[in-house]
Design a protein around this motif. Sequence first.
Motif, PDB file in Angstrom:
ATOM      1  N   ALA A 167       0.837  -1.205   0.000  1.00  0.00           N
ATOM      2  CA  ALA A 167       0.000   0.000   0.000  1.00  0.00           C
ATOM      3  C   ALA A 167       0.867   1.248   0.000  1.00  0.00           C
ATOM      4  N   PRO A 168       0.536   2.242  -0.836  1.00  0.00           N
ATOM      5  CA  PRO A 168       1.277   3.508  -0.811  1.00  0.00           C
ATOM      6  C   PRO A 168       1.162   4.165   0.561  1.00  0.00           C
ATOM      7  N   VAL A 169       2.179   4.923   0.952  1.00  0.00           N
ATOM      8  CA  VAL A 169       2.197   5.596   2.242  1.00  0.00           C
ATOM      9  C   VAL A 169       2.119   7.101   2.019  1.00  0.00           C
ATOM     10  N   ALA A 170       1.029   7.715   2.491  1.00  0.00           N
ATOM     11  CA  ALA A 170       0.821   9.153   2.325  1.00  0.00           C
ATOM     12  C   ALA A 170       1.578   9.918   3.405  1.00  0.00           C
ATOM     13  N   ASP A 171       2.206  11.000   3.007  1.00  0.00           N
ATOM     14  CA  ASP A 171       2.975  11.833   3.937  1.00  0.00           C
ATOM     15  C   ASP A 171       2.037  12.828   4.612  1.00  0.00           C
ATOM     16  N   VAL A 172       1.213  12.327   5.529  1.00  0.00           N
ATOM     17  CA  VAL A 172       0.270  13.153   6.284  1.00  0.00           C
ATOM     18  C   VAL A 172       0.358  12.778   7.751  1.00  0.00           C
ATOM     19  N   ASN A 173      -0.032  13.714   8.615  1.00  0.00           N
ATOM     20  CA  ASN A 173       0.043  13.476  10.057  1.00  0.00           C
ATOM     21  C   ASN A 173      -1.017  12.512  10.550  1.00  0.00           C
ATOM     22  N   SER A 174      -2.148  12.463   9.854  1.00  0.00           N
ATOM     23  CA  SER A 174      -3.215  11.540  10.241  1.00  0.00           C
ATOM     24  C   SER A 174      -4.052  11.203   9.021  1.00  0.00           C
ATOM     25  N   LEU A 175      -4.675  10.031   9.053  1.00  0.00           N
ATOM     26  CA  LEU A 175      -5.537   9.597   7.959  1.00  0.00           C
ATOM     27  C   LEU A 175      -6.669   8.764   8.536  1.00  0.00           C
ATOM     28  N   THR A 176      -7.901   9.140   8.206  1.00  0.00           N
ATOM     29  CA  THR A 176      -9.073   8.385   8.648  1.00  0.00           C
ATOM     30  C   THR A 176      -9.697   7.666   7.453  1.00  0.00           C
ATOM     31  N   THR A 192     -21.002  11.162   4.323  1.00  0.00           N
ATOM     32  CA  THR A 192     -19.566  10.990   4.479  1.00  0.00           C
ATOM     33  C   THR A 192     -18.740  11.832   3.517  1.00  0.00           C
ATOM     34  N   LEU A 193     -19.208  11.996   2.288  1.00  0.00           N
ATOM     35  CA  LEU A 193     -18.477  12.868   1.348  1.00  0.00           C
ATOM     36  C   LEU A 193     -18.364  14.280   1.907  1.00  0.00           C
ATOM     37  N   PHE A 194     -19.471  14.776   2.438  1.00  0.00           N
ATOM     38  CA  PHE A 194     -19.502  16.114   3.004  1.00  0.00           C
ATOM     39  C   PHE A 194     -18.591  16.200   4.222  1.00  0.00           C
ATOM     40  N   VAL A 198     -15.324  18.710   4.873  1.00  0.00           N
ATOM     41  CA  VAL A 198     -15.209  19.610   6.032  1.00  0.00           C
ATOM     42  C   VAL A 198     -13.960  19.287   6.843  1.00  0.00           C
ATOM     43  N   ARG A 199     -13.690  18.002   7.044  1.00  0.00           N
ATOM     44  CA  ARG A 199     -12.500  17.616   7.804  1.00  0.00           C
ATOM     45  C   ARG A 199     -11.229  18.109   7.147  1.00  0.00           C
ATOM     46  N   SER A 200     -11.196  18.103   5.803  1.00  0.00           N
ATOM     47  CA  SER A 200      -9.995  18.576   5.113  1.00  0.00           C
ATOM     48  C   SER A 200      -9.720  20.044   5.406  1.00  0.00           C
ATOM     49  N   CYS A 201     -10.786  20.811   5.643  1.00  0.00           N
ATOM     50  CA  CYS A 201     -10.613  22.229   5.989  1.00  0.00           C
ATOM     51  C   CYS A 201      -9.967  22.389   7.359  1.00  0.00           C
ATOM     52  N   TYR A 202     -10.057  21.360   8.192  1.00  0.00           N
ATOM     53  CA  TYR A 202      -9.432  21.370   9.508  1.00  0.00           C
ATOM     54  C   TYR A 202      -8.047  20.726   9.470  1.00  0.00           C
ATOM     55  N   GLY A 203      -7.589  20.372   8.271  1.00  0.00           N
ATOM     56  CA  GLY A 203      -6.288  19.734   8.129  1.00  0.00           C
ATOM     57  C   GLY A 203      -6.285  18.258   8.447  1.00  0.00           C
ATOM     58  N   ILE A 244      -4.651  12.964  -1.231  1.00  0.00           N
ATOM     59  CA  ILE A 244      -4.646  13.038   0.233  1.00  0.00           C
ATOM     60  C   ILE A 244      -3.540  13.963   0.720  1.00  0.00           C
ATOM     61  N   GLU A 245      -2.401  13.932   0.059  1.00  0.00           N
ATOM     62  CA  GLU A 245      -1.260  14.764   0.450  1.00  0.00           C
ATOM     63  C   GLU A 245      -1.423  16.218   0.033  1.00  0.00           C
ATOM     64  N   ASP A 246      -2.275  16.464  -0.960  1.00  0.00           N
ATOM     65  CA  ASP A 246      -2.486  17.818  -1.464  1.00  0.00           C
ATOM     66  C   ASP A 246      -3.248  18.653  -0.428  1.00  0.00           C
ATOM     67  N   GLU A 247      -2.643  19.714   0.073  1.00  0.00           N
ATOM     68  CA  GLU A 247      -3.276  20.535   1.105  1.00  0.00           C
ATOM     69  C   GLU A 247      -4.535  21.234   0.608  1.00  0.00           C
ATOM     70  N   GLU A 248      -4.701  21.368  -0.708  1.00  0.00           N
ATOM     71  CA  GLU A 248      -5.899  21.989  -1.262  1.00  0.00           C
ATOM     72  C   GLU A 248      -7.057  20.997  -1.387  1.00  0.00           C
ATOM     73  N   VAL A 249      -6.759  19.707  -1.192  1.00  0.00           N
ATOM     74  CA  VAL A 249      -7.803  18.679  -1.319  1.00  0.00           C
ATOM     75  C   VAL A 249      -7.955  17.933   0.010  1.00  0.00           C
ATOM     76  N   GLY A 250      -6.978  17.097   0.338  1.00  0.00           N
ATOM     77  CA  GLY A 250      -6.973  16.461   1.647  1.00  0.00           C
ATOM     78  C   GLY A 250      -7.818  15.203   1.803  1.00  0.00           C
ATOM     79  N   PHE A 251      -8.508  14.781   0.756  1.00  0.00           N
ATOM     80  CA  PHE A 251      -9.250  13.511   0.855  1.00  0.00           C
ATOM     81  C   PHE A 251      -9.368  12.901  -0.533  1.00  0.00           C
ATOM     82  N   ALA A 252      -9.710  11.610  -0.580  1.00  0.00           N
ATOM     83  CA  ALA A 252      -9.819  10.908  -1.859  1.00  0.00           C
ATOM     84  C   ALA A 252     -10.844   9.792  -1.743  1.00  0.00           C
TER      85      ALA A 252
END
Length: 419
Positions: A167-176, A192-194, A198-203, A244-252
Motif C-alpha cells: 500500500a502507498p504511504v501518504a505523507d500526512v500526520n493523520s488519515l481516517t 460521508t463525502l460532506f 469539512v475535515r480537510s478544511c481542519y487539516g 490526500i497529500e495535497d493541502e488543497e484537497v486532503g481527501f480521496a
Amino acid sequence: MLTVRGELKDEEQVSKAQIGAFFAGMTIRANSFPEETQWSEGERRAMNLFWPLLLRALPPDVIFIADPEGSIMGLGNSVGPQFIGNGTTEMRLVGALREILAGGHLGYEEVQGVLKDVLPLKFEDGKSTGVSESLLSAFLIGQRMNRETDRELKAYCLAFDDELGPAPVADVNSLTHYGEPYDGNTRFFRSTLFVAAVRSCYGESSLLHGVEWMPPKGGVTEEQMLNFMGANTNLSLHQAKKLIEDEEVGFAYLSQREARPSLYSLIGLREHIKKRPPLATTEKVQQFIRAKGKESIVAGFYHEGYEEPLLMLMKRRGVHSGLVVKGEEGALSMTTRLRSASTSKGFPVNYCSGFRSVGTETACKEDGVSHQSFRLEVNAMDYGFEPTDTPRTDRSVNFEIPFLYNLDHDLACPFVSCL
C-alpha cells in the motif's frame, strides 16, 4: 423444478448461484440449526416429493450441496459423498464446503486459500469459467449462516492486501479511513463525502472507498454521487495518495474496482445470492493507503453482534483508533431525532463503540498494543441541535446531491472531533 428442467424462459430462470445458495441454506439448517429453525413440515414434505426428480435432473455439484453425505434426503444418494469437483481449484473448495455444510468453521489459511484459488472470477459468455458458481455461492452464504469466526473474518479482510503490491504511504500526520456499507442507502442521506470535505478544511485527511452499485440494497453510494458531480472515480492507489497529500484537497475516494479487482469480480455473483456474504463486513475495514502519521478507521454497522468483530478487524489493521457507528440504515450518518420510547431490541441509532491506542496501565492490551475502549449513544441535543426527524430521500442520487449542498456545515462537527 421448472428451472432444473429448462422449462422457464431465460429471464425467469433461477441462476446457478441462486440454486447453490438456496440448497446451502437448506443443508446447514438441516444439519446444525436449532430444532425450531430446521425444516418445517411443509419443507420436509416438498423435499420428499421432489427430491427423486431433482436427483435425476440436478448437476452433481448441486446434489453435493443439497446432500453432501447422502444422509439428509434418505434415498441412499452416493453423488454427494463421492463428489470431489473438477480440477484442483474446485477440489479445495469442495473440501472446505463439506465442513461448512455440516455447520463447521475453517482456519485462516483455509479461507484465504480458497479465495485466492477462485478469485478473480473469469467469465465467458456470462458464465464463470474457473469454478462452479453454485459451489462458490454456497461457500459464501454458508459461512455467513454459520456466523463467521474471528479468524474467518480476518482471512476475508486481509486476503488481497497484496493484490496490487504494498500500500502507498501518504505523507500526512493523520488519515481516517471511512467504511460505509458498500450497498448504499435507499432511505436516508449519506453524509460521508460532506464530512470528508469539512475535515480537510481542519487539516484532517480522509480516505473513502466503495463501489458504484452493490446488492442487496442497490442504494445510493458515494461513487454515484461523485459520478453525478463529474468527479474521477477511477483513481489508482497512487493518484489517491497524491490527493490526500495535497493541502488543497486532503481527501480521496477509491473504487473497489481499482483497489481490489479480485473482490470486485464477485459483484455479479453477489447480485444473485442477494444475502450479504462475509465480505459485506470485511470490505468496510480496508487500508488501501497507509499514512506516516496516525491512522483511524470508522465503519457503519446495523445488526447487533457485528460491532465487536469490526473493532477486532480494525485492531488487526494496527490503526491508532477505531470507531463503529450505528447510523441511519447502518451507515455513518447520524440522526437528530430523539430515541423512540418503543425501541427495546438492539442498539439505537447513534450508538457508537470504539477504541484508542494509549500507553496507560489500565488500558486493555491486545496484540501487544494497549487500547482504551469506549461506548456511547450520541444525543444531538448535547451538540446544540433541536430534535428533528431525519429527512427521507428517494433512491435516486438526484435527491441526494441538492441535500448535500444545502446542509449546514456544523452537522459535521461531532464527526470532526470524534477520533
